[in-house]
Write an enzyme that holds these catalytic residues in place. Structure first.
Site, PDB file in Angstrom:
ATOM      1  N   GLU A   3       6.693  -7.368 -13.552  1.00  0.00           N
ATOM      2  CA  GLU A   3       5.593  -7.491 -12.593  1.00  0.00           C
ATOM      3  C   GLU A   3       5.084  -8.931 -12.586  1.00  0.00           C
ATOM      4  O   GLU A   3       5.031  -9.586 -13.617  1.00  0.00           O
ATOM      5  CB  GLU A   3       4.468  -6.537 -12.991  1.00  0.00           C
ATOM      6  CG  GLU A   3       3.271  -6.562 -12.054  1.00  0.00           C
ATOM      7  CD  GLU A   3       2.149  -5.646 -12.518  1.00  0.00           C
ATOM      8  OE1 GLU A   3       1.387  -5.173 -11.656  1.00  0.00           O
ATOM      9  OE2 GLU A   3       2.023  -5.395 -13.736  1.00  0.00           O
ATOM     10  N   LYS A  63       2.921  -1.882  -4.898  1.00  0.00           N
ATOM     11  CA  LYS A  63       2.281  -1.093  -5.950  1.00  0.00           C
ATOM     12  C   LYS A  63       1.199  -0.195  -5.362  1.00  0.00           C
ATOM     13  O   LYS A  63       0.310  -0.652  -4.626  1.00  0.00           O
ATOM     14  CB  LYS A  63       1.686  -2.038  -6.997  1.00  0.00           C
ATOM     15  CG  LYS A  63       1.076  -1.365  -8.215  1.00  0.00           C
ATOM     16  CD  LYS A  63       0.604  -2.438  -9.196  1.00  0.00           C
ATOM     17  CE  LYS A  63       0.015  -1.849 -10.450  1.00  0.00           C
ATOM     18  NZ  LYS A  63      -0.443  -2.916 -11.389  1.00  0.00           N
ATOM     19  N   CYS A  79       4.318  -1.061 -13.046  1.00  0.00           N
ATOM     20  CA  CYS A  79       3.315  -1.094 -14.109  1.00  0.00           C
ATOM     21  C   CYS A  79       2.404   0.133 -14.169  1.00  0.00           C
ATOM     22  O   CYS A  79       2.802   1.191 -14.631  1.00  0.00           O
ATOM     23  CB  CYS A  79       2.506  -2.383 -14.001  1.00  0.00           C
ATOM     24  SG  CYS A  79       1.605  -2.820 -15.516  1.00  0.00           S
TER      25      CYS A  79
END
Length: 276
Positions: free
Chosen positions: A40, A112, A153
């Protein structure tokens, strides 16, 4: 398919981060990797909103994606940028992943979904939603012999994403991350192994590691986990580098045959009982 997780310590200089990414992916390719995943925020880790906004570009001008496409074509490998910040219209930012084929063509893009808005011990606090625009769709992509589910993540704490990806055919799940040192020490390994076990899938998790130029601390310990929950490879520190492991999708099929929880799931309701 031999796959690599690239561990980085990205800083505030985009060009320097790109150079580090290129070096590490070349090393992984020399180690036989046909797929390389970076963490990330590969292109920039910058706490200052003002400096972040000055450094980033729209998707079509982003130098990280441009370099990744060229490197994928040159090395003839799949290059998965775990994410990098992308400028959107209206002053917001996307935390965006992209997968490039060995022909240098973008095969997948993912923003994300879950924003890291948390208050941890010792005064550590994060509000990603103040800067980043949350994504609205997950994605799976065929990459050679493997079918990848894309995530980033904090998504790893929301198992329904990975269940839906597995049900849609993903046999390799991805969780590139910049896990904080505090949460990584507590939860990193168990979360990655749990997502692998409950979905009968491989998990590849490239991580940021160490103390960064913007002062944040990330955990490192990039992992590749098999569908039975075994750790096949781990970068057992927070230093830049890479790990590799061979992915055999028949092991995903075998794990799902032994414990067919994807097929055995049943609808149910939650009832609340009140006792006076």
């Amino acid at each position: 398919m031999r796959c690599a997780a690239i561990q980085m310590r990205s800083g505030v200089d985009v060009a320097a981060n790109i150079a580090a990414m290129q070096t590490l992916i070349r090393e992984a390719a020399a180690d036989g990797a046909q797929y390389a995943q970076t963490p990330e925020m590969t292109g920039l880790l910058q706490k200052s909103r003002k400096d972040l906004m000055m450094a980033i570009k729209p998707d079509e001008e982003d130098p990280v994606f441009e370099a990744a496409a060229a490197l994928a074509k040159e090395l003839k490998v799949w290059v998965h940028i775990g994410s990098t910040p992308i400028l959107l219209e209206g002053g917001k930012v996307a935390n965006r992943a992209a997968l490039f084929s060995p022909q240098g063509i973008r095969a997948g893009t993912y923003d994300k979904i879950h924003m890291f808005d948390v208050d941890l011990d010792n005064g550590e606090s994060w509000r990603e939603s103040a800067i980043y625009e949350a994504g609205e769709a997950t994605q799976i992509v065929q990459a050679g012999e493997i079918t990848l589910g894309l995530a980033i993540c904090y998504d790893v704490r929301f198992p329904e994403i990975f269940r839906q990806q597995a049900l849609a055919g993903a046999n390799v799940l991805t969780t590139p991350a910049a896990f904080t040192k505090q949460t990584g020490q507590a939860h990193w390994h168990v979360l990655q192994r749990a997502r692998a076990i409950e979905n009968g899938a491989y998990v590849i998790a490239a991580a940021q590691g160490g103390t960064h130029e913007d002062t944040r601390e990330t955990y490192g310990h990039s992992l590749i986990v098999d569908p039975w929950g075994n750790v096949l490879a781990e970068k057992d520190d927070d230093q830049p580098g890479h790990i590799v492991a061979d992915i055999d999708i028949s092991k995903s099929e075998a794990a799902r045959a032994k414990i067919p929880n994807l097929k055995n799931a049943r609808p149910y309701r939650v009832e609340t009982q009140h006792v006076d």
